[in-house]
Scaffold this motif. Structure first.
Motif, mmCIF file in Angstrom:
data_model
loop_
_atom_site.group_PDB
_atom_site.id
_atom_site.type_symbol
_atom_site.label_atom_id
_atom_site.label_comp_id
_atom_site.label_asym_id
_atom_site.label_seq_id
_atom_site.Cartn_x
_atom_site.Cartn_y
_atom_site.Cartn_z
ATOM 1 N N GLU A 185 3.095 1.713 -3.356
ATOM 2 C CA GLU A 185 1.825 2.256 -4.628
ATOM 3 C C GLU A 185 1.270 3.804 -4.012
ATOM 4 N N LEU A 186 0.903 3.918 -2.804
ATOM 5 C CA LEU A 186 0.809 5.755 -2.535
ATOM 6 C C LEU A 186 1.511 6.703 -2.878
ATOM 7 N N ARG A 187 3.142 6.373 -2.055
ATOM 8 C CA ARG A 187 3.988 6.681 -2.569
ATOM 9 C C ARG A 187 4.256 7.053 -4.171
ATOM 10 N N GLN A 225 0.681 -0.893 -0.152
ATOM 11 C CA GLN A 225 -0.313 0.044 0.181
ATOM 12 C C GLN A 225 1.098 0.833 0.102
ATOM 13 N N ILE A 226 2.428 1.560 0.660
ATOM 14 C CA ILE A 226 2.880 2.167 1.072
ATOM 15 C C ILE A 226 3.754 2.806 0.034
#
Lengths: 434, 94, 602, 138
Positions: free
Chosen positions: B15-17, B12-13
């Motif tokens: 992808e969000l970054r 998740q991290i």
């Protein structure tokens, strides 16, 4: 991407879970009505839960509020949504339809156990809005100690995306990809209880409330006086000095046409007196001065409270404060025009100054939308039958409680919330036959 | 929905970054500043308790900033009140 | 099935007492003085205590969860919380017990804040020792406690509202619309109360008579049982079942049964004593209500004539009969001064001043005040308007109350005072007429106060249970208050209070039954030897009686005073939840020398 | 202060007036001796004579019954209580207990000064009674 819209149904939709919304919800739910209570903040309790003690009984605010918060949270007839915004309320065929959005906390509430390990692990510090920026919080944090519910909120805008919180979470409930949840609700009646904001501390330029660190708002003083306040005592923000001399400037945001607030905000005299009393309790040698126009101690037991404060040695000076500046040590300097004793304006230096700001509506229909209720000249929601049924708004089936119709103290707010509950219950009954 | 659930938090991290792009850097910088400020203050009160003006002098930071960090670190149990020194509280590293 | 039940009950009887003790920090309010950890450690050694914990806010959700989890997971069956006063949170925790499936009466709330940490600051050790003994006493009490069930009584779906003013009518209407029966009792010969004296009302400028007729028409349309010229003869009974005897003009008594009572008995105007600012001695001195009545029907004119004399200078004096100071003002009949603010008189005075200037624009008006308290919606406008229209304001203090002196020719007067606004300059104000802004005093309802033992405050108004927790309820179960019988209020505020009390009545009577606390006398049949000593002690008819050779209690009529308990030789009769054995246990704990039992007795 | 700390005073308070009165003293953060133990009852009329005697046996130094007086919500309770207290005095005398160690008084919900005065007086009485006893012993 988001999950399917959730449908909800209730007898009464209550918007706002401050003391007015809580009381109205309880008074209806205890009569057997089904309530949908929606609060935009992460915790219920409104402004009151963050006050120190309340006048004139000096009960701690938390002790009066937490029982109601717990009763609401556990009431079988109350469906509580926190950190949730109401977008629109429409009345069709005698029923209200509300579109509601539950904002993402970025965690699974059903799994969270409120252990705060995520908060401990987070490395990003932010100003804590519950302490009115005097204190700090983390980018993921539970709003305050006795918040209900005990779920944290992750501030995605400020999050570093380091993953420390998710790693620390014992239940793996953090979900960085969480989306808002849309909800559609149907209700037979609506109670609006959206509360107040303080007038802007920056509004009166001559006072420099937004520039000088030691010129603070009354809600900041409440936090300094609260048992779990940000500093662990009364100190001033610029350097942590324990103040020897504290001043209150009354009507700093009310009875002032230049600010667009010509009305009296009703509570400022009493909260200033109360804060002064609490200060003289915790700082016995400090000088405390209240600069005022009129002392409006009008409620039950208020005048006696004021006289007690005078007897305690708190100084009441009838004066206008023209402007405020500060010296090199951030000591605020007040230009005081006394209206008694002496005619020359003088400059007085204090360690810490509280601007007794007034009340403005937190939600204004023609500015913020949601539901088109009529407002008065003062921009508060207008009661269409002020003398006999103060909770009646311009829209049939929509009732107002608390400070959204005008400045009000806690006692008057609680009483009015009960009256709004009565009106809503009777409105529902009048609709049954139709 | 189903797919997202399967993403681990590290995925998740990531992808969000990626979505965030340059915005990430700014936050990293601020974080470094924050850590630097805390370290400087903790170093100043490691051996002896100091008041806010004393810490400000020792670290070259301004008193208001020092006090905010003291408040923050007090809340998260890194700093404790020691004694009263004149009109100030002296703080010590916990 | 039958057998199973028996085993169950036997198991219950022999159930081990497992007390959980929870000590609250109250966010420092307690823990700054009382060493809460030491209290926990001491209580852990008590043989009945299985769990002892401390927590920052026991009343918070996580605090309550500690208790609930221990009940469910650790089979704790008695709870003691040492925290603030039970008046604040006893019910909070009782509800938590219910949620955990435990009888809510197996709970004891120990006060270590108001009666310990807050009064023993600086004596931390002694305060801690006290907290330990008090908590131990709580444990002794609850260890001897049986599960209790609330007393259930039928609730009459009918309400008696006393007082036919605006608040009373407003409450009556809200209740009848809620589906309850209502009897509205008015002493006078028409509905409307004090509002009938008013012309127009601030800030809406509606005619007061319109407000009254709007309400009165609704009262008639809803077919509320209105009793004019009636007074209360007697009220007997209890919540859910009050018997109200109403005496009519012809002295005939009628009886009404009611589940609840709303008091809306209103206020009286403060009546100045003879000579107060010349009142009663000079015809030019009148009260504000008298003045309002006087000018109500006067036509607009260049000249204001009163008693044949042209009035040029008109003075208003605020706070007459209100905000009085001991030693400064003449005390009232009961020896006390009216130290409260009457809330409405500032705006009412300025409202009258503006109305007067509308009619007589040439008048000079002087306003003598202490503080101008135009707090409410639209109130400030009257103040501003009056200032703009040339009204001269003088501010007096208690050190310099305006002195009244009749002028030598006898037709006018001079008011002398130090004006705070002009730096304490002594001013003499010529007045052809003086209006006294008199405040509110409670209506004399001593018959009701005596009959029902209603609580009144030092201001003599009816005293609510708590201004924020229960603002429209009296300590008397089932009796609510609406409007100015509670304290000074304007019409808006009285109507809001009426609405709030209607909500409380609706909650009470929304079901057919009411649940009440079970703290009434109980007889242990096996112990009672039928000596009848208790019967002579009971003042409540029907509450205690003999049958089948032992004493019986009617729980709906017993008030739980305990007069019978003290005289029972075999201790067969006790107040449930307050037994003599429980008190003996508490005294043992309080009087213990060592704070921790050295060894746990076998 | 030391003298007062080895003293145990029992305050019997009523739910309707003196218990809330004690809370009012607390809310005002006034100070009194920690050797004071407050119990609350619906009404002190519940206690038989033997209850008081047992308290003294157990080592309670003084008892102040803080009744509701005219605020008492119970019919006839105050009269019965004062009659009982008179009988307790007789028993105290018979058992050599100084009668100044028991006091029946009325405290309302806002009687802060009276509340403190009663405690102070009781402390003096107890010290005096102790001194008298020692005097007799010597």
């Amino acid at each position: 991407m988001s999950a399917a819209t959730i449908q909800k149904k209730a007898d009464v939709l209550v918007v706002g879970a401050g003391i007015a919304g809580l009381q109205a919800s309880l008074d209806l739910a205890d009569q057997g009505k089904q309530i949908l209570l929606v609060e935009s903040q992460p915790s219920i309790g409104g402004r009151m839960i963050n006050l120190s003690k309340v006048f004139p009984t000096l009960d701690c605010a938390s002790c009066i509020t937490t029982p109601r918060m717990a009763s609401v949270a556990h009431h079988p007839s109350i469906d509580l949504l926190t950190y949730t915004e109401v977008n629109k309320i429409e009345r069709t065929n005698g029923k209200f339809h509300a579109s509601i959005t539950k904002k993402p906390r970025y965690l699974d509430e059903t799994a969270c156990i409120g252990c705060k390990r995520c908060e401990e692990a987070c490395t990003t510090f932010l100003p804590d809005e519950y302490d009115h920026s005097l204190g700090a919080k983390k980018a993921i944090s539970i709003a305050f100690t006795n918040a209900i519910p005990q779920y944290p909120v992750l501030d995605m805008d400020e999050c570093l995306l380091c993953g420390a919180c998710a790693k620390a979470c014992p239940t793996q409930c953090i979900n960085f990809m969480q989306e808002p949840q849309e909800i559609e609700a149907e209700a037979g009646a609506v109670i609006m209880a959206t509360g107040y904001n303080l007038t802007e501390i920056s509004a009166k330029k001559q006072y420099g409330g937004d520039i000088y660190p030691n010129v603070i708002s009354p809600l900041q003083m409440e936090r300094l006086l609260a048992p779990h306040g940000p500093y662990g005592g009364v100190m001033r923000p610029s350097d942590g000095k324990i103040p020897d001399s504290i001043a209150f400037v009354q009507c700093a945001g009310s009875r002032d046409k230049s600010l667009g607030v010509p009305y009296c905000s009703r509570v400022c005299c009493m909260y200033a007196i109360k804060q002064a009393m609490l200060l003289s309790g915790s700082l016995p040698i400090a000088d405390i001065t209240i600069y005022y126009m009129d002392i409006r101690a009008f409620g039950k037991g208020y005048e006696q409270f004021y006289q007690n404060a005078k007897a305690m040695g708190i100084q009441f000076v009838k004066a206008k404060v023209g402007r405020i500046s500060e010296d090199e040590n951030h000591n605020p300097i007040l230009r005081v025009e006394r209206q008694e004793d002496c005619s020359q304006p003088e400059e007085v230096t204090h360690d810490l100054v509280v601007l007794s700001l007034g009340m403005v509506p937190a939600w204004i229909p023609d500015r913020d939308g949601i539901i088109p209720l009529e407002i008065g000249e003062d921009r508060f929601v207008r009661s269409v039958n002020e003398k006999i049924t103060p909770s009646l708004t311009s829209m049939e089936g929509v009732f107002a409680a608390g400070t959204m119709t005008g400045p009000k103290d806690i006692v008057d707010t609680i009483v009015e919330a009960g009256a709004a509950a009565t009106e809503a219950a009777n409105y529902l009954r009048s609709q049954e036959g139709r | 929905m189903e797919e997202e659930k399967k993403l681990s938090y590290t995925e998740q991290i990531k992808e969000l970054r990626a979505r965030r792009g340059e915005g990430s850097k700014e936050k990293q910088e601020r974080s470094k500043e924050q850590i630097k400020a805390q370290k400087a203050i903790l170093a100043a009160i490691d051996k002896e308790a100091k008041t806010v003006p004393e810490i400000a002098e020792a670290t070259g930071m301004n008193t208001q900033e020092v006090f905010w960090w003291i408040t923050a670190m007090r809340k998260y149990n890194k700093v404790t009140d020691e004694t009263k020194k004149g009109d100030y509280i002296a703080y010590r590293k916990k | 099935m039958e057998e199973e039940k028996n085993t169950q009950s036997e198991e219950n009887e022999s159930e081990e007492i497992r007390v959980g003790v929870y000590v609250c920090h109250c966010g420092g309010n307690i823990s700054d003085v009382v060493d809460t950890k030491a209290v926990v450690e001491a209580l852990k050694k008590n043989p009945n205590v299985k769990i002892a914990k401390d927590f920052v806010f026991m009343c918070s959700d996580p605090g309550q969860k500690l208790i609930i989890d221990d009940i469910i997971e650790n089979n704790i069956n008695r709870i003691v919380v040492s925290a603030c006063s039970p008046t604040l949170h006893e019910t909070t925790f009782r509800k938590a017990l219910t949620r955990a499936g435990l009888n809510p009466y197996l709970y004891e709330h120990v006060n270590i804040r108001e009666q310990d940490s807050w009064v023993h600051k600086g004596e931390n050790e002694a305060a801690t020792a006290k907290a330990i003994r008090l908590t131990a006493a709580g444990v002794e009490k609850i260890a001897r406690q049986d599960p209790l069930e609330p007393i259930v009584v039928n609730a009459e779906g009918h309400v008696v509202v006393i007082g036919g003013g605006v608040a009373g009518m407003r409450a009556a209407l809200a209740l009848i619309k809620r589906g309850l029966g209502v009897t509205l009792i008015e002493k006078g010969d028409r509905l409307g109360g004090r509002a009938l004296e008013l012309d127009r009302v601030y800030p809406t400028e509606e005619k007061a008579s319109d407000i009254v007729s709007q309400l009165e028409n609704a009262v008639r349309a809803e077919k509320i049982d209105v009793r004019l010229n009636c007074e209360i003869e007697l009220i007997e009974g209890f919540v859910g079942n009050f018997d109200v005897q109403i005496r009519g003009k012809d002295s005939k008594i009628d009886k009404v049964r009611a589940g609840a009572i709303v008091l809306a008995t209103g206020f009286d105007h403060y009546q100045p004593y003879e000579g107060e600012f010349g009142y009663g001695k000079s015809p030019i001195v009148v009260t504000l209500p008298e003045f309002n009545k006087l000018i109500a029907d006067m036509p607009q004119s260049d000249k204001f004539t009163y008693k044949g004399k042209d009035i040029k200078n008109l003075a208003f004096i605020h706070c007459v009969g209100s905000r009085q100071m001991e030693g400064v003002h003449q005390p009232q009949a009961d020896g006390r001064v009216n130290d409260y603010c009457s809330r409405v008189c500032c705006t009412a005075t300025l409202h009258t001043i503006n109305k007067t200037l509308d009619k007589f624009p040439n008048l000079n008006i002087f306003d003598l005040y202490k503080d101008i308290r135009t707090y409410g919606h639209g109130h400030e406008d009257y103040y501003e308007k009056a200032s703009k229209r040339g009204v001269t304001f003088f501010r007096y203090t208690d050190d310099s109350i305006p002195e009244y002196a009749p002028s030598s020719n006898g037709s006018g007067a001079t008011l002398t005072m130090k004006d705070v606004l002009t730096w304490n300059e002594e001013v003499s104000i010529p007045a052809d007429m003086i209006v006294l802004a008199t405040g509110m005093v409670p209506r004399d309802i001593s018959n009701l106060v005596g009959m029902l033992k209603l609580p009144t405050g030092t201001d003599r108004f009816l005293q609510e249970v708590h201004p924020k927790l229960r603002p429209v309820e009296l300590a008397n179960n089932g009796i609510m208050i609406a409007g100015t019988c509670q304290g000074p209020m304007d019409i808006t505020e009285s109507c809001a209070a009426a609405g709030a009390s209607a909500a409380k009545v609706s909650i009470l009577l929304s079901k057919k039954t009411i649940e009440m606390d079970p703290y009434v006398a109980r007889v242990d049949e096996a112990k009672c030897d039928g000596c009848k000593l208790c019967l002579a002690e009971c003042e409540y008819k029907g509450a205690l009686f003999m049958a089948e050779s032992y004493a019986h209690v009617n729980p709906a009529l017993c008030v739980g005073c305990g007069a019978c308990v003290a005289v029972c030789p075999p201790r067969a009769i006790n107040i449930a939840g307050w037994t003599l054995d429980q008190f003996d246990g508490m005294i043992d704990a309080i009087s213990m020398e060592e704070l921790e039992p050295a060894t746990v007795p076998a | 202060m030391g003298d007062h700390n080895n003293m145990k005073i029992l305050l019997i308070t009523t739910m309707i007036s003196s218990y809330p009165g004690a809370n009012t003293v607390g809310q005002a953060h006034l100070h009194y001796s920690p050797g004071t133990y407050i119990i609350r009852v619906p009404d002190p009329v519940v206690f038989p004579e033997s209850f008081y005697m047992r308290c003294y046996e157990k080592g309670i130094d003084g008892i102040i019954i803080m009744s509701s007086g005219s605020d008492c919500p119970y019919e006839g309770a105050y009269r019965r209580l004062s009659e009982r207290v008179a009988r307790v005095y007789v028993q105290m005398k018979e058992n050599g207990i100084d009668p100044s160690r028991l006091k029946l008084t009325t405290i309302c919900t806002v009687c802060k000064a009276a509340f403190l005065k009663e405690i102070n007086e009781m402390q003096k009485n107890i010290l005096q009674a102790r001194a008298d006893k020692e005097g007799v012993a010597a």
